[in-house]
Design an enzyme around this catalytic site. Structure first.
Site, PDB file in Angstrom:
ATOM      1  N   GLU A 107      43.401  49.442  35.399  1.00  0.00           N
ATOM      2  CA  GLU A 107      43.470  48.302  34.480  1.00  0.00           C
ATOM      3  C   GLU A 107      43.337  48.731  33.024  1.00  0.00           C
ATOM      4  O   GLU A 107      44.091  48.285  32.164  1.00  0.00           O
ATOM      5  CB  GLU A 107      42.388  47.290  34.836  1.00  0.00           C
ATOM      6  CG  GLU A 107      42.341  46.090  33.917  1.00  0.00           C
ATOM      7  CD  GLU A 107      41.237  45.118  34.290  1.00  0.00           C
ATOM      8  OE1 GLU A 107      41.048  44.137  33.557  1.00  0.00           O
ATOM      9  OE2 GLU A 107      40.552  45.338  35.314  1.00  0.00           O
ATOM     10  N   ASP A 157      33.158  47.443  31.891  1.00  0.00           N
ATOM     11  CA  ASP A 157      34.261  46.998  32.745  1.00  0.00           C
ATOM     12  C   ASP A 157      35.297  48.095  32.932  1.00  0.00           C
ATOM     13  O   ASP A 157      36.423  47.973  32.459  1.00  0.00           O
ATOM     14  CB  ASP A 157      34.903  45.745  32.138  1.00  0.00           C
ATOM     15  CG  ASP A 157      35.806  45.011  33.115  1.00  0.00           C
ATOM     16  OD1 ASP A 157      35.807  45.348  34.306  1.00  0.00           O
ATOM     17  OD2 ASP A 157      36.508  44.088  32.686  1.00  0.00           O
ATOM     18  N   GLU A 194      32.314  35.173  35.172  1.00  0.00           N
ATOM     19  CA  GLU A 194      33.633  34.822  34.655  1.00  0.00           C
ATOM     20  C   GLU A 194      34.136  33.504  35.244  1.00  0.00           C
ATOM     21  O   GLU A 194      35.296  33.357  35.623  1.00  0.00           O
ATOM     22  CB  GLU A 194      34.619  35.962  34.918  1.00  0.00           C
ATOM     23  CG  GLU A 194      34.198  37.251  34.230  1.00  0.00           C
ATOM     24  CD  GLU A 194      35.163  38.402  34.408  1.00  0.00           C
ATOM     25  OE1 GLU A 194      35.217  39.255  33.507  1.00  0.00           O
ATOM     26  OE2 GLU A 194      35.858  38.449  35.439  1.00  0.00           O
TER      27      GLU A 194
END
Length: 664
Positions: A386, A358, A279
């Site tokens: 998240e 993820d 990332e």
């Protein structure tokens, strides 16, 4: 000498260590044998409890009559290690014996968990020891407030416990209290800054290491070792070198000097955490080197001090072309790291996310755990929610984590993930400076559960939930205990019901990841696609016709996942693109399953809100009000998920709900 037991700031919730949890211990006569810094912590904990509840603590044996004896006296022939302890009760005395001081600290909190049961009847000797030597929380905290991610990246509980106004907090009492909570559930390590290391945070490694040392000093009395996230580009960013090539002699010398400086400031420093080539973060690929080259360079710098480098395996192409169906983000960790098995240094640990994507509400267990037979691996989970409600939704993750830890990559006779993860267990922390630590008071159960599962991966998560309830709400009447169980034990599956179905994942608003957006990432570069069209939905990851991801597993899983007939329903859309009329093992079609579960999920959240409202007379008002407010938001959010997802698939498929419910 002042007590090591921290005093909580006014208004801060004691979480699972309220004073009343120590009543059974504090009303007894306790003998403590041993000396040293952690022994002082043990002594001060017992002394405070006795001062509150009328007991007595002594350091020298003056008689043979004690309710509890806590002593460091070797392992007595049992293989319990430095952190383990022996527990027994006979002739009216409970005895905790440890080979090391950390073990006695954990033994003390074991007695606290047992409460009155620690002082009843007789118990033959029990040996307790953690499954792995490292049980760590990674804080994604930023020293300087990030313009997009804020003080804590993916943090949903206020600001950082460690950093404020661009520097370490001067008052570390709250940090010590945090260390105490962690020790009480078995966590022994904390990484204090974000894995996305920005320019300000990079300096913690060198000229600002003193601030990290302050945090380490606050955590040390509870046996917590401090770790630091570092940038792979540090020799360039901090050392003004022209390169960060891991095979360059000057680069290796720079890291050796940096490590020496860290250990001069923090002699018990744990090691580095590294996110590289992921990332946009710098890494060894820029120099034509492998991740083993990068990790081993840092391992060599840490080796003289028994430090460890935790190298995250979260490496994938985040600039994909959504038109290219041959590229599969799920494959990436295996493709990058399986060929390197056996090439990593002994003090290098690959930190592998529990699933290939993820931290989704449902993913298969990562095939990397079965592939790395000669590499130390740690399993990484995400306590901060998240993708599971961001601590605005009640979503207890213990059952999910337990399924991962009990999964056997090699089949029924093989080892579990919990056994294969010899490098430890790691969670992205969900704690912040919120008065309730985790924003949502019920999210405290996730933090506690992680610590207990890290200590014993095969533990029953429902028993751990009961432990958390008993500690957090001492002497709770059965109505409160039953209510807490009712709203938490199935909350993960409830969240799954009203969000992304059958393992397909994501479907969240881009960027902040809260709330539904079925096509939110469908045409983005991040590689998170569901491929829904008028005929069907799901990603073909079979070896025969798809990306080949299913073949990364050994048997029996590769065969099971390869076929839509044998693939478990809950993972069907992760592995296969199927028609909306495909019949699941439940007997329902895919589209009817989507409709039904989304209606059920909302009903279950509405029921949880009703149950919680009925507990108002049994819960402290501020805590009850905070949870009630969160349930109002969860009900609103669940309805929005239901209506957007159901409407999307009605419009895509043209197939109505067989029960005739309102779909827009």
């Amino acid at each position: 000498m002042p007590s090591t037991v921290p005093v909580l700031p006014e208004g801060v919730d004691p979480a699972w260590l309220p004073p009343d949890a120590f009543r059974a211990l504090g009303s007894r006569r306790t003998l403590i044998h041993g000396s040293g810094p952690l022994m002082e912590t043990v002594h001060d904990e017992v002394a405070l409890a006795c001062a509150q509840f009328g007991g007595q603590v002594v350091r020298d044996a003056t008689s043979a009559s004690y309710d509890l004896v806590l002593r460091v006296a070797g392992d007595d022939g049992a293989d319990i290690g430095e952190e383990g302890f022996l527990y027994a009760r006979a002739a009216g005395t409970t005895t905790v014996t440890a080979a090391g001081h950390r073990g006695l600290l954990y033994g003390l909190f074991h007695v606290v968990r047992l409460g009155e049961d620690a002082f009843r009847g007789t118990r033959p000797r029990e040996a307790h020891r953690p499954a792995t030597a490292l049980r760590m929380l990674d804080h994604w905290d930023n020293v300087a407030v990030h313009p997009v991610m804020g003080q804590v990246e993916r943090g949903y509980a206020g600001g950082s416990l460690f950093w404020q106004d661009g520097r370490a907090r001067g008052d570390t009492e709250r940090v010590r209290a945090y260390g105490r909570l962690l020790a009480a559930c078995g966590v022994n390590a904390v990484s204090v800054n974000n894995v996305n290391v920005h320019d300000v945070e990079a300096h913690l490694l060198t000229d600002r290491i003193g601030e990290v040392a302050q945090i380490a000093e606050a955590l040390r009395p509870y046996g917590i070792r401090t770790h630091l996230s570092v940038t792979f580009a540090a020799p360039v960013v901090l050392g003004r070198l022209p390169t960060a090539d891991p095979l360059d002699g000057a680069v290796r010398a720079w890291w050796a000097k940096a490590a020496r400086g860290v250990y001069e400031a923090i002699p018990d420093f744990g090691g580095f955490v590294v996110k590289a080539d992921s990332e946009g973060r710098p890494g060894p690929f820029a120099y034509g080197r492998t991740h083993a080259d990068g990790a081993n360079m840092l391992a060599a710098a840490l080796a003289p001090y028994d430090g460890t480098v935790h190298w995250r395996a979260f490496v994938y192409d985040h600039r994909q072309d959504w038109r290219d169906r041959s590229t599969d983000r799920a494959r990436a960790a295996y493709d990058h790291f399986a060929p390197l098995d056996g090439e990593f240094a002994a003090n290098a640990v690959l930190q592998v996310k529990h699933g290939p994507m993820d931290f989704q509400v449902r993913e298969p267990v990562s095939p990397v755990f079965g592939a790395l037979q000669r590499t130390r691996v740690a399993v990484e989970v995400q306590a901060t929610q998240e993708y599971t409600g961001q601590q605005r939704h009640a979503c207890w993750l213990g059952p999910m984590w337990s399924e991962v830890l009990r999964f056997r990559p090699g089949g029924e006779q093989g080892l579990t993930v919990g056994e294969l993860a010899t490098g430890g267990s790691v969670a992205v922390s969900n704690a912040g400076d919120d008065p309730f630590w985790t924003g949502h008071p019920l999210a405290q159960a996730n933090l506690y559960t992680f610590g207990r599962l890290a200590w014993r991966p095969d533990a029953d998560p429902l028993r751990i939930l009961d432990e958390w309830i008993a500690l957090t709400f001492p002497s709770a009447p059965e109505r409160l205990t039953a209510g807490l169980r009712a709203v938490l034990r199935n909350s993960w599956r409830t969240y799954e019901k009203y969000t992304a179905p059958l393992g397909v994942g994501f479907m969240v608003q881009p960027g902040h990841h809260y709330g539904p957006a079925v096509d939110g990432y469908e045409y983005s570069p991040w590689g998170t696609y569901h491929f829904a069209d008028r005929d069907g939905i799901g990603v073909d990851r079979s070896a025969a016709t798809g990306t080949g991801y299913a073949s990364q597993y050994g048997e029996p899983w590769s065969a099971s996942y390869e076929s839509a007939v044998s693939c478990p329903d809950e993972l069907l859309l992760f592995f296969h693109h199927v028609p909306y009329g495909h019949v699941l093992k439940s007997g329902k079609t895919v589209v009817q399953h989507i409709y039904d579960t989304h209606f059920e999920g909302v009903e279950e959240v509405e029921e949880a809100r009703r149950v919680w409202a009925g507990l108002a007379d049994l819960v402290e008002p501020a805590r009850h009000a905070r949870v009630a407010e969160r349930y109002d938001e969860q009900v609103r959010g669940a309805r929005e998920w239901r209506d957007q997802v159901n409407s999307y698939f009605l419009r895509k498929s043209g197939i109505p709900d067989e029960r005739g419910r309102t779909i827009y």
